[in-house]
Design a protein around this motif. Structure first.
Motif, PDB file in Angstrom:
ATOM      1  N   HIS A 211      -0.294  18.461  -1.795  1.00  0.00           N
ATOM      2  CA  HIS A 211       0.859  18.517  -0.878  1.00  0.00           C
ATOM      3  C   HIS A 211       1.982  17.578  -1.298  1.00  0.00           C
ATOM      4  N   TYR A 212       1.968  17.145  -2.558  1.00  0.00           N
ATOM      5  CA  TYR A 212       3.012  16.262  -3.104  1.00  0.00           C
ATOM      6  C   TYR A 212       3.034  14.902  -2.421  1.00  0.00           C
ATOM      7  N   THR A 213       2.014  14.550  -1.666  1.00  0.00           N
ATOM      8  CA  THR A 213       2.096  13.348  -0.828  1.00  0.00           C
ATOM      9  C   THR A 213       1.354  12.163  -1.426  1.00  0.00           C
ATOM     10  N   MET A 214       2.079  11.070  -1.584  1.00  0.00           N
ATOM     11  CA  MET A 214       1.513   9.822  -2.099  1.00  0.00           C
ATOM     12  C   MET A 214       2.560   8.735  -1.911  1.00  0.00           C
ATOM     13  N   SER A 215       2.118   7.542  -1.588  1.00  0.00           N
ATOM     14  CA  SER A 215       3.053   6.439  -1.381  1.00  0.00           C
ATOM     15  C   SER A 215       3.504   5.874  -2.720  1.00  0.00           C
ATOM     16  N   SER A 216       4.510   5.021  -2.675  1.00  0.00           N
ATOM     17  CA  SER A 216       4.985   4.368  -3.898  1.00  0.00           C
ATOM     18  C   SER A 216       3.884   3.506  -4.518  1.00  0.00           C
TER      19      SER A 216
ATOM     20  N   VAL B 217       3.000  15.985 -12.507  1.00  0.00           N
ATOM     21  CA  VAL B 217       3.586  17.308 -12.312  1.00  0.00           C
ATOM     22  C   VAL B 217       3.806  17.536 -10.818  1.00  0.00           C
ATOM     23  N   GLY B 218       4.967  18.076 -10.453  1.00  0.00           N
ATOM     24  CA  GLY B 218       5.186  18.430  -9.055  1.00  0.00           C
ATOM     25  C   GLY B 218       6.436  17.831  -8.459  1.00  0.00           C
ATOM     26  N   GLN B 219       6.498  17.862  -7.134  1.00  0.00           N
ATOM     27  CA  GLN B 219       7.547  17.166  -6.405  1.00  0.00           C
ATOM     28  C   GLN B 219       7.055  15.749  -6.098  1.00  0.00           C
ATOM     29  N   ILE B 220       7.968  14.856  -5.753  1.00  0.00           N
ATOM     30  CA  ILE B 220       7.555  13.489  -5.455  1.00  0.00           C
ATOM     31  C   ILE B 220       7.966  13.120  -4.033  1.00  0.00           C
ATOM     32  N   GLN B 221       7.107  12.331  -3.405  1.00  0.00           N
ATOM     33  CA  GLN B 221       7.409  11.822  -2.067  1.00  0.00           C
ATOM     34  C   GLN B 221       8.289  10.595  -2.226  1.00  0.00           C
ATOM     35  N   ILE B 222       9.404  10.546  -1.530  1.00  0.00           N
ATOM     36  CA  ILE B 222      10.378   9.478  -1.741  1.00  0.00           C
ATOM     37  C   ILE B 222      10.450   8.491  -0.573  1.00  0.00           C
TER      38      ILE B 222
ATOM     39  N   THR C 226       7.082   8.610   5.862  1.00  0.00           N
ATOM     40  CA  THR C 226       6.665   9.955   6.246  1.00  0.00           C
ATOM     41  C   THR C 226       6.458  10.818   5.010  1.00  0.00           C
ATOM     42  N   TYR C 227       5.515  11.724   5.110  1.00  0.00           N
ATOM     43  CA  TYR C 227       5.277  12.628   3.986  1.00  0.00           C
ATOM     44  C   TYR C 227       6.301  13.761   3.943  1.00  0.00           C
ATOM     45  N   GLN C 228       7.070  13.913   5.007  1.00  0.00           N
ATOM     46  CA  GLN C 228       8.034  15.009   5.078  1.00  0.00           C
ATOM     47  C   GLN C 228       9.359  14.635   4.418  1.00  0.00           C
ATOM     48  N   ALA C 229       9.247  13.960   3.312  1.00  0.00           N
ATOM     49  CA  ALA C 229      10.426  13.572   2.540  1.00  0.00           C
ATOM     50  C   ALA C 229      10.064  13.651   1.067  1.00  0.00           C
ATOM     51  N   THR C 230      10.154  14.855   0.517  1.00  0.00           N
ATOM     52  CA  THR C 230       9.848  15.053  -0.894  1.00  0.00           C
ATOM     53  C   THR C 230      11.100  15.521  -1.628  1.00  0.00           C
TER      54      THR C 230
ATOM     55  N   LEU D  40       7.821   6.188 -10.299  1.00  0.00           N
ATOM     56  CA  LEU D  40       6.488   6.692 -10.623  1.00  0.00           C
ATOM     57  C   LEU D  40       5.731   5.754 -11.553  1.00  0.00           C
ATOM     58  N   GLY D  41       6.190   4.535 -11.652  1.00  0.00           N
ATOM     59  CA  GLY D  41       5.479   3.564 -12.468  1.00  0.00           C
ATOM     60  C   GLY D  41       5.567   3.852 -13.948  1.00  0.00           C
ATOM     61  N   GLY D  42       6.542   4.680 -14.352  1.00  0.00           N
ATOM     62  CA  GLY D  42       6.711   4.983 -15.775  1.00  0.00           C
ATOM     63  C   GLY D  42       6.127   6.307 -16.207  1.00  0.00           C
ATOM     64  N   MET D  43       5.449   7.014 -15.297  1.00  0.00           N
ATOM     65  CA  MET D  43       4.919   8.330 -15.659  1.00  0.00           C
ATOM     66  C   MET D  43       6.061   9.303 -15.916  1.00  0.00           C
ATOM     67  N   THR D  44       5.877  10.200 -16.871  1.00  0.00           N
ATOM     68  CA  THR D  44       6.830  11.274 -17.107  1.00  0.00           C
ATOM     69  C   THR D  44       6.653  12.334 -16.030  1.00  0.00           C
ATOM     70  N   LEU D  45       7.750  12.761 -15.429  1.00  0.00           N
ATOM     71  CA  LEU D  45       7.701  13.740 -14.349  1.00  0.00           C
ATOM     72  C   LEU D  45       8.115  15.118 -14.855  1.00  0.00           C
ATOM     73  N   LEU D  46       7.215  16.090 -14.699  1.00  0.00           N
ATOM     74  CA  LEU D  46       7.540  17.491 -14.932  1.00  0.00           C
ATOM     75  C   LEU D  46       7.722  18.112 -13.548  1.00  0.00           C
ATOM     76  N   PRO D  47       8.945  18.387 -13.139  1.00  0.00           N
ATOM     77  CA  PRO D  47       9.221  18.712 -11.739  1.00  0.00           C
ATOM     78  C   PRO D  47       8.811  20.125 -11.335  1.00  0.00           C
ATOM     79  N   GLU D  48       8.387  20.256 -10.089  1.00  0.00           N
ATOM     80  CA  GLU D  48       8.144  21.567  -9.481  1.00  0.00           C
ATOM     81  C   GLU D  48       9.386  21.902  -8.663  1.00  0.00           C
ATOM     82  N   THR D  49      10.227  22.734  -9.217  1.00  0.00           N
ATOM     83  CA  THR D  49      11.563  22.937  -8.674  1.00  0.00           C
ATOM     84  C   THR D  49      11.668  24.061  -7.648  1.00  0.00           C
ATOM     85  N   LEU D  50      10.677  24.962  -7.608  1.00  0.00           N
ATOM     86  CA  LEU D  50      10.831  26.170  -6.798  1.00  0.00           C
ATOM     87  C   LEU D  50       9.927  26.225  -5.574  1.00  0.00           C
ATOM     88  N   GLY D  51       9.094  25.196  -5.369  1.00  0.00           N
ATOM     89  CA  GLY D  51       8.207  25.200  -4.208  1.00  0.00           C
ATOM     90  C   GLY D  51       6.908  25.937  -4.475  1.00  0.00           C
TER      91      GLY D  51
END
Length: 260
Positions: free
Chosen positions: A87-92, A106-111, A115-119, A131-142
Motif C-alpha cells: 500500500h506504499y505505506t512506510m514512515s521516513s 519501486v512504487g509510490q512513496i509516503q511523504i 498519515t498514510y493518505q499522503a503518497t 529514501l535514505g539513498g535508495m534509487t526510486l523507480l516510480p509507480e506513476t499510474l496507480g
C-alpha cells in the motif's frame, strides 16, 4: 515482498505491513499491545520517551520481517532485487532502515509520518535523500482496484498525461489474484506507447544485502554471494537428504565394530 501475515492480520495481499492503519500511525508496538497517544501522558517528555521506544520497535520490526522475508525467498531460489512496501505505506524512519538492505525501491512513496493518505509518485527515476539513498523507480499510474475492475481505464487515461514528459515512467501495480485477462488488456493499451521500453531489474545495478547474503544484479545477471558460514548452512539445508543416510551408515559401522 514480505512473506506471511501483515501487521493487523488482515487478508494477505490487502493488509498493511509497515503501517498501523487502524490508528493511522507508524508501527510502534506489537499488534496486541495497547496503543497510547499524547493525551495519555502527563508531559511531552513522557510522550517523547514513548515515541522513542516506538521508533526502536519499528526499526527492529522492519529488520526482522525483511530478513525473514528474504530468507524465505532464498529458500525458494527467488532473488529479490528491489522493495515495495504494501500500500506504499512506510514512515521516513522505515525507509532509512530499509536502505540498510536494499539499493532500489519501486512504487509510490509516503511523504508524511502523520498519515498514510499522503503518497507521491514522481514521474522520473531518482535517488531522493528521503529514501535514505535508495534509487526510486516510480509507480506513476496507480493500481487496478479489485473492487472496480474498470479502474484500469484510469491507468490508461493517466498514461496519456504522464507520457507527455520525457524520461518519465509508465508503471502500475496489478494484483495477481485479479486474473490474467485484465492484465493482458491493460498491457495491450500500454503498447500504444512504443517509444517506451520495458524495464528489466536484472539489467540494472541493484544490491540487496541481508545478514550474510549479498544479491546483486547487472547486465541481465543475478549474483548471490554467501559468507563461508552461511554457505555451509545453505549446503547442509539443501543436502539434508544426503546427510541422513550417511549418518545411518556411520551408525551401522559403529554397531559392527561393537559386535566384533
Amino acid at each position: 515482498m514480505v512473506i506471511g501475515i501483515n501487521y493487523r492480520e488482515n487478508e494477505t495481499g490487502e493488509g498493511f505491513e509497515y503501517w498501523d492503519v487502524k490508528y493511522d500511525r507508524p508501527v510502534y508496538q506489537e499488534n496486541e499491545e495497547p496503543v497510547f497517544f499524547r493525551e495519555d501522558f502527563e508531559s511531552d517528555e513522557e510522550f517523547q520517551e514513548y515515541v522513542k521506544k516506538g521508533l526502536q520497535f519499528e526499526r527492529d520490526y522492519i529488520q526482522s520481517t525483511v530478513e525473514q522475508g528474504v530468507d524465505e525467498l532464498l529458500e525458494q531460489k527467488l532473488y529479490p532485487l528491489a522493495f515495495e512496501a504494501p500500500h506504499y505505506t512506510m514512515s521516513s524512519t522505515g525507509y532509512k532502515e530499509l536502505a540498510n538492505y536494499f539499493s532500489t525501491y519501486v512504487g509510490q512513496i509516503q511523504i508524511s509520518d502523520e498519515t498514510y493518505q499522503a503518497t507521491f509518485p514522481p514521474l522520473f527515476e531518482s535517488t531522493p535523500s528521503y529514501l535514505g539513498g535508495m534509487t526510486l523507480l516510480p509507480e506513476t499510474l496507480g493500481y487496478v482496484d479489485g473492487s472496480n475492475l474498470d479502474s484500469y481505464k484510469n491507468i490508461v487515461k493517466k498514461a496519456e498525461e504522464v507520457s507527455s514528459f520525457s524520461d518519465s515512467y509508465l508503471s502500475f501495480f496489478y494484483h495477481p489474484y485479479l486474473g490474467i485477462e485484465l492484465l493482458k488488456e491493460t498491457i495491450e493499451e500500454m503498447k500504444a506507447y512504443d517509444e517506451y521500453e520495458w524495464v528489466d531489474l536484472k539489467e540494472m545495478s541493484n544490491k540487496v544485502e541481508v545478514q550474510d547474503v549479498v544479491i546483486t544484479s547487472e547486465d541481465g545477471r543475478i549474483s548471490v554471494e554467501r559468507s563461508l558460514v552461511e554457505n555451509i548452512v545453505h549446503k547442509l539445508g539443501t543436502m539434508w537428504w544426503f546427510i541422513i543416510p550417511v549418518i545411518v551408515f556411520l551408525i551401522a559401522i559403529v554397531s559392527m565394530k561393537k559386535k566384533r
